[in-house]
Write an enzyme that holds these catalytic residues in place. Structure first.
Site, mmCIF file in Angstrom:
data_model
loop_
_atom_site.group_PDB
_atom_site.id
_atom_site.type_symbol
_atom_site.label_atom_id
_atom_site.label_comp_id
_atom_site.label_asym_id
_atom_site.label_seq_id
_atom_site.Cartn_x
_atom_site.Cartn_y
_atom_site.Cartn_z
ATOM 1 N N LYS A 268 0.850 -1.198 0.000
ATOM 2 C CA LYS A 268 0.000 0.000 0.000
ATOM 3 C C LYS A 268 0.881 1.241 0.000
ATOM 4 O O LYS A 268 1.885 1.280 0.728
ATOM 5 C CB LYS A 268 -0.897 -0.041 1.246
ATOM 6 C CG LYS A 268 -1.930 1.075 1.330
ATOM 7 C CD LYS A 268 -2.795 0.900 2.579
ATOM 8 C CE LYS A 268 -3.895 1.938 2.673
ATOM 9 N NZ LYS A 268 -4.761 1.741 3.861
ATOM 10 N N SER B 139 -9.764 1.632 2.912
ATOM 11 C CA SER B 139 -8.915 2.427 2.049
ATOM 12 C C SER B 139 -7.867 1.609 1.304
ATOM 13 O O SER B 139 -7.364 2.062 0.283
ATOM 14 C CB SER B 139 -8.198 3.501 2.869
ATOM 15 O OG SER B 139 -7.287 2.904 3.780
ATOM 16 N N SER C 90 -9.871 -0.613 7.156
ATOM 17 C CA SER C 90 -9.305 -0.457 5.815
ATOM 18 C C SER C 90 -8.650 -1.685 5.215
ATOM 19 O O SER C 90 -8.343 -1.691 4.026
ATOM 20 C CB SER C 90 -8.290 0.677 5.806
ATOM 21 O OG SER C 90 -8.960 1.884 5.615
HETATM 22 N N1 GLN Z 1 -13.055 3.994 6.324
HETATM 23 C C1 GLN Z 1 -12.468 4.443 7.548
HETATM 24 C C2 GLN Z 1 -12.036 5.885 7.391
HETATM 25 O O1 GLN Z 1 -12.310 6.446 6.404
HETATM 26 C C3 GLN Z 1 -11.318 3.571 7.932
HETATM 27 C C4 GLN Z 1 -10.070 3.894 7.213
HETATM 28 C C5 GLN Z 1 -8.897 3.064 7.630
HETATM 29 O O2 GLN Z 1 -9.039 2.048 8.301
HETATM 30 N N2 GLN Z 1 -7.728 3.541 7.268
HETATM 31 O O3 GLN Z 1 -11.437 6.460 8.234
#
Ligand code: GLN
Length: 464
Positions: A53, A128, A152
């Protein structure tokens, strides 16, 4: 290398990678071949194609966080996870797309490209870590790394039909991961099987002097732990999650997987997590507060983009105003407000207290069970552009956020397909540092589900 050929074939449709480092990957692969021929030791993951990532440093490659504010930035050092997987012999293919600074649930907040779901390219891969999930689903990587702050890793794993693992807080070093919310962030692997996840976790986990939050507890042999079965294990189920879920396909497939665990000798116990329903609210205060502080370092002076203006303050304003996308700005403003004098007690202080209650819910639940099984996401992958308001995007994480707030370990395991042929994941969690037990339970369930041909697990997605 087969993974590179596969990436060439699938990337035009999927777009999982921000950078495909073909030359670098071939060099690493050749070095491993040479070592093998010369009889030199090669690691336990020699030649495994790995994607990372793009908020995790790989020395010499850009780290963009899918943001314009890091334009021109190159990593000067390897993240600890990168270094450990390199040492184990993994071959790094490239860097994968994400929502900008890991803030989002669909990859649509990336400032750099759109990633699509290999099962249906009109749909999102989740976020994400959407690129890392999509490349494993598309078979253009064998293994990938994501980061998980509120879901994410698990959400995109559920949306793309792969295994996504969030280790216990502190189990894996975060040195070299660009910080989003430091009391929640963890790095974890995606793979197509629990065994591969266990292998990767074994190579990544353990104390790191460069990360003061990393846990000194010894790292068990996670692959050896997979020999344990589910007999006599108690699996906690929150009845109302399944009964009240509007998407009946998700509920049905999770019910099926829970019944399967029972048939494998597990005892199903009903539990409650009374404060988990406040998880999303708590998360958006705590995570945004921490993000507002962590992201202060992107000031146009130290890293990446600089938009020059008349003086220092004007340069900050122009750089941050032009470099951050709308969701990141929203979080910074929300977090700055939640921490401001006058608002602190009412927002940050209260969120921290409710977080403690959520941790206590898990403590009480785990006194009665070994694992907790819930849906991972309330629905399967949605169409690109379908969720335009932030709140509906935030609600994707209702089932994953509580585990993040409590620091326990959790994963998403594919349990079948809905009526439209989209993959569905189930969320399994276990107490902090019980990663070996979680992997063992997930593995036993996975093996049994794989033997059920009617579920169709293991088949390749459309874009492959
Ligand atoms: N979807 C969540 C957010 O937007 C989690 C994101 C993540 O785990 N990095 O913060």
């Amino acid at each position: 290398m087969a993974a590179l050929a596969q990436a060439r074939a699938t990337e035009p449709k999927v777009g999982a990678y921000l950078l495909l480092d073909e030359d670098g990957a071939l060099d690493q692969a050749r070095a491993i071949d040479a070592a093998r021929k010369a009889g030199r030791p090669i690691g336990p993951m020699a030649g495994v194609p790995l994607a990372i990532k793009d908020n995790i440093h790989v020395r010499g490659l850009p780290t963009t966080c899918a943001s314009r504010i890091l334009e021109g930035f190159k990593a000067e050092y390897d993240a600890t996870v990168t270094a450990r997987l390199k040492a184990a012999g993994a071959v790094i293919l490239g860097k994968t797309n994400l929502d900008e600074f890991a803030m989002g649930s669909s990859c649509e907040n990336s400032a750099l490209r759109q990633t699509r779901n290999p099962w249906d390219t009109s749909r999102v891969p989740g976020g994400s870590s959407g690129g890392s999930a999509a490349c494993v689903a598309a078979r253009s990587a064998w293994l990938s790394l994501g980061s998980d702050t509120g879901g994410s890793i698990r959400l995109p794993a559920s949306f793309t039909g792969v295994v996504g693992y969030k280790p216990s807080y502190g189990r894996v070093s975060r040195y070299g991961l660009v910080a989003f919310a430091s009391s929640l962030d963890q790095v974890g692997p995606f793979a197509r099987s629990v065994r591969d996840v266990a292998l990767a976790l074994r190579a990544m986990a353990g104390h790191d002097a460069m990360d003061s939050t990393s846990n000194p507890a010894p790292v068990p042999d996670y692959t050896a732990a997979l020999a344990r079965d589910l007999k006599g294990k108690r699996v906690g189920v929150v009845r109302e999650y399944l009964d009240k879920l509007p998407n009946r396909d998700v509920a049905r497939l999770c019910e099926g997987a829970i019944a399967r665990m029972q048939s494998l000798g597990a005892e199903i116990v009903e539990i409650t997590l009374p404060h988990a329903e406040y998880g999303v609210q708590v998360y958006y205060v705590v995570a945004s507060a921490e993000a507002s502080s962590n992201l202060a370092r992107f000031d146009g002076v130290r890293y990446g983009l600089r938009v020059p203006a008349d003086n220092g303050i004007a340069t900050y304003v122009a750089t941050r105003g032009g470099g951050f996308g709308p969701e990141v700005k929203r979080r910074i403003m929300l977090g700055t407000f939640a921490l401001s004098a006058g608002a602190y007690d009412e927002f940050y202080g209260r969120a921290a207290r409710v977080r403690t209650l959520i941790c206590r819910d898990f403590e009480q639940a785990f006194a009665r069970c070994d694992l907790i099984a819930t849906p991972c996401a309330p629905f399967p992958a949605f169409r690109a552009g379908e969720k335009s308001d932030p709140l509906s995007m935030y609600l994707c994480d209702i089932y994953t956020i509580p585990a993040s707030l409590a620091g326990i370990c959790a994963l998403s395991l594919p349990v079948g397909f809905d009526s439209a042929g989209l993959p569905i994941g189930m969320h399994l969690s276990a107490p902090a540092l019980a990663d070996d037990k979680l992997l063992a339970g997930a593995h036993a369930l996975e093996q049994s589900l794989a033997a059920d041909k009617a579920l169709g697990l293991g088949r390749a997605p459309a874009a492959v």
